[in-house]
Design a protein around this motif. Structure first.
Motif, PDB file in Angstrom:
ATOM      1  N   ASP A 294      17.602  60.976  85.855  1.00 57.00           N
ATOM      2  CA  ASP A 294      16.260  60.444  85.605  1.00 57.00           C
ATOM      3  C   ASP A 294      16.206  59.933  84.168  1.00 57.00           C
ATOM      4  O   ASP A 294      16.245  60.740  83.231  1.00 57.00           O
ATOM      5  N   PRO A 295      16.134  58.623  83.956  1.00 55.63           N
ATOM      6  CA  PRO A 295      16.142  58.089  82.595  1.00 55.63           C
ATOM      7  C   PRO A 295      14.912  58.470  81.783  1.00 55.63           C
ATOM      8  O   PRO A 295      14.878  58.264  80.574  1.00 55.63           O
ATOM      9  N   GLU A 296      13.916  59.078  82.438  1.00 60.76           N
ATOM     10  CA  GLU A 296      12.724  59.566  81.729  1.00 60.76           C
ATOM     11  C   GLU A 296      12.574  61.072  81.896  1.00 60.76           C
ATOM     12  O   GLU A 296      11.482  61.607  81.754  1.00 60.76           O
ATOM     13  N   GLY A 297      13.685  61.734  82.222  1.00 58.11           N
ATOM     14  CA  GLY A 297      13.618  63.176  82.499  1.00 58.11           C
ATOM     15  C   GLY A 297      13.296  64.016  81.277  1.00 58.11           C
ATOM     16  O   GLY A 297      12.727  65.100  81.382  1.00 58.11           O
ATOM     17  N   ASP A 298      13.710  63.540  80.116  1.00 59.07           N
ATOM     18  CA  ASP A 298      13.451  64.248  78.862  1.00 59.07           C
ATOM     19  C   ASP A 298      12.837  63.248  77.884  1.00 59.07           C
ATOM     20  O   ASP A 298      12.934  62.034  78.082  1.00 59.07           O
ATOM     21  N   PRO A 299      12.242  63.750  76.795  1.00 61.34           N
ATOM     22  CA  PRO A 299      11.669  62.837  75.794  1.00 61.34           C
ATOM     23  C   PRO A 299      12.766  61.932  75.221  1.00 61.34           C
ATOM     24  O   PRO A 299      13.930  62.352  75.117  1.00 61.34           O
ATOM     25  N   PRO A 300      12.417  60.707  74.838  1.00 66.76           N
ATOM     26  CA  PRO A 300      13.420  59.760  74.335  1.00 66.76           C
ATOM     27  C   PRO A 300      14.260  60.312  73.193  1.00 66.76           C
ATOM     28  O   PRO A 300      15.479  60.106  73.162  1.00 66.76           O
ATOM     29  N   GLU A 301      13.629  61.069  72.280  1.00 67.22           N
ATOM     30  CA  GLU A 301      14.417  61.586  71.152  1.00 67.22           C
ATOM     31  C   GLU A 301      15.442  62.618  71.619  1.00 67.22           C
ATOM     32  O   GLU A 301      16.528  62.741  71.052  1.00 67.22           O
ATOM     33  N   THR A 302      15.109  63.348  72.682  1.00 63.64           N
ATOM     34  CA  THR A 302      16.053  64.321  73.240  1.00 63.64           C
ATOM     35  C   THR A 302      17.221  63.599  73.906  1.00 63.64           C
ATOM     36  O   THR A 302      18.379  64.005  73.787  1.00 63.64           O
ATOM     37  N   ILE A 303      16.918  62.510  74.584  1.00 59.08           N
ATOM     38  CA  ILE A 303      17.965  61.720  75.233  1.00 59.08           C
ATOM     39  C   ILE A 303      18.909  61.135  74.183  1.00 59.08           C
ATOM     40  O   ILE A 303      20.140  61.157  74.348  1.00 59.08           O
ATOM     41  N   LEU A 304      18.342  60.677  73.080  1.00 59.77           N
ATOM     42  CA  LEU A 304      19.174  60.119  72.012  1.00 59.77           C
ATOM     43  C   LEU A 304      20.043  61.212  71.400  1.00 59.77           C
ATOM     44  O   LEU A 304      21.236  60.994  71.130  1.00 59.77           O
ATOM     45  N   GLU A 305      19.471  62.402  71.204  1.00 58.03           N
ATOM     46  CA  GLU A 305      20.262  63.522  70.670  1.00 58.03           C
ATOM     47  C   GLU A 305      21.398  63.866  71.629  1.00 58.03           C
ATOM     48  O   GLU A 305      22.507  64.191  71.206  1.00 58.03           O
ATOM     49  N   ALA A 306      21.104  63.821  72.918  1.00 53.98           N
ATOM     50  CA  ALA A 306      22.142  64.113  73.917  1.00 53.98           C
ATOM     51  C   ALA A 306      23.275  63.099  73.814  1.00 53.98           C
ATOM     52  O   ALA A 306      24.453  63.459  73.861  1.00 53.98           O
ATOM     53  N   ALA A 307      22.913  61.841  73.636  1.00 52.31           N
ATOM     54  CA  ALA A 307      23.947  60.801  73.495  1.00 52.31           C
ATOM     55  C   ALA A 307      24.777  61.060  72.246  1.00 52.31           C
ATOM     56  O   ALA A 307      26.011  60.937  72.266  1.00 52.31           O
ATOM     57  N   LYS A 308      24.113  61.474  71.175  1.00 57.99           N
ATOM     58  CA  LYS A 308      24.827  61.736  69.921  1.00 57.99           C
ATOM     59  C   LYS A 308      25.707  62.971  70.020  1.00 57.99           C
ATOM     60  O   LYS A 308      26.649  63.131  69.244  1.00 57.99           O
ATOM     61  N   SER A 309      25.379  63.871  70.952  1.00 57.90           N
ATOM     62  CA  SER A 309      26.171  65.092  71.118  1.00 57.90           C
ATOM     63  C   SER A 309      27.457  64.846  71.888  1.00 57.90           C
ATOM     64  O   SER A 309      28.333  65.708  71.941  1.00 57.90           O
ATOM     65  N   CYS A 310      27.583  63.675  72.457  1.00 58.49           N
ATOM     66  CA  CYS A 310      28.772  63.382  73.283  1.00 58.49           C
ATOM     67  C   CYS A 310      29.999  63.206  72.383  1.00 58.49           C
ATOM     68  O   CYS A 310      29.997  62.350  71.503  1.00 58.49           O
ATOM     69  N   PRO A 311      31.045  63.998  72.619  1.00 60.06           N
ATOM     70  CA  PRO A 311      32.209  63.951  71.727  1.00 60.06           C
ATOM     71  C   PRO A 311      33.009  62.654  71.845  1.00 60.06           C
ATOM     72  O   PRO A 311      33.792  62.332  70.951  1.00 60.06           O
ATOM     73  N   THR A 312      32.817  61.921  72.913  1.00 59.90           N
ATOM     74  CA  THR A 312      33.624  60.708  73.106  1.00 59.90           C
ATOM     75  C   THR A 312      32.766  59.436  73.063  1.00 59.90           C
ATOM     76  O   THR A 312      33.263  58.355  73.390  1.00 59.90           O
ATOM     77  N   GLU A 313      31.502  59.592  72.701  1.00 56.39           N
ATOM     78  CA  GLU A 313      30.574  58.454  72.659  1.00 56.39           C
ATOM     79  C   GLU A 313      30.569  57.686  73.986  1.00 56.39           C
ATOM     80  O   GLU A 313      30.573  56.455  74.024  1.00 56.39           O
ATOM     81  N   ALA A 314      30.550  58.469  75.064  1.00 59.21           N
ATOM     82  CA  ALA A 314      30.554  57.875  76.401  1.00 59.21           C
ATOM     83  C   ALA A 314      29.168  57.411  76.839  1.00 59.21           C
ATOM     84  O   ALA A 314      29.038  56.668  77.804  1.00 59.21           O
ATOM     85  N   ILE A 315      28.141  57.874  76.104  1.00 64.73           N
ATOM     86  CA  ILE A 315      26.767  57.523  76.484  1.00 64.73           C
ATOM     87  C   ILE A 315      26.287  56.391  75.590  1.00 64.73           C
ATOM     88  O   ILE A 315      26.295  56.511  74.365  1.00 64.73           O
ATOM     89  N   ILE A 316      25.899  55.305  76.206  1.00 68.69           N
ATOM     90  CA  ILE A 316      25.438  54.135  75.456  1.00 68.69           C
ATOM     91  C   ILE A 316      23.945  53.967  75.732  1.00 68.69           C
ATOM     92  O   ILE A 316      23.503  53.980  76.887  1.00 68.69           O
ATOM     93  N   ILE A 317      23.195  53.868  74.636  1.00 66.88           N
ATOM     94  CA  ILE A 317      21.741  53.794  74.731  1.00 66.88           C
ATOM     95  C   ILE A 317      21.266  52.416  74.257  1.00 66.88           C
ATOM     96  O   ILE A 317      21.628  51.972  73.173  1.00 66.88           O
ATOM     97  N   TYR A 318      20.454  51.791  75.089  1.00 67.60           N
ATOM     98  CA  TYR A 318      19.857  50.498  74.743  1.00 67.60           C
ATOM     99  C   TYR A 318      18.331  50.643  74.716  1.00 67.60           C
ATOM    100  O   TYR A 318      17.772  51.437  75.492  1.00 67.60           O
TER     101      TYR A 318
END
Ligand code: SF4
Length: 74
Positions: free
Chosen positions: A39-63
């Motif tokens: 769900d792309p709106e499952g968590d607050p946007p700042e939480t989603i961005l933090e999750a992307a930043k937590s990825c060790p391989t930068e596999a999550i791309i946020i636009y």
């Protein structure tokens, strides 16, 4: 409308689940231990961005969903 468009590069995902811990209502691991967006709106946007930043391989791309600008990775 969701603030972010989220892409996951499944080839880069190592299945450690960091994103799922950070934003559990947005990311889950599928049966192959690859992260997927439930769900792309499952968590607050700042939480989603933090999750992307937590990825060790930068596999999550946020636009920015509105402008298409790439937010992460920088
Ligand atoms: S944090 Fe990155 S490597 Fe870990 S499960 Fe999520 S997408 Fe995959």
């Amino acid at each position: 409308m969701a603030k972010y468009k989220i892409e996951i590069d499944g080839d880069l995902c190592v299945g450690d689940g960091a994103c799922c811990e950070e934003a559990p209502n947005t990311f889950v691991l599928d049966e192959d231990e690859v992260a997927t967006v439930t769900d792309p709106e499952g968590d607050p946007p700042e939480t989603i961005l933090e999750a992307a930043k937590s990825c060790p391989t930068e596999a999550i791309i946020i636009y920015d969903a509105e402008t298409g600008e790439k937010i992460w990775p920088e």
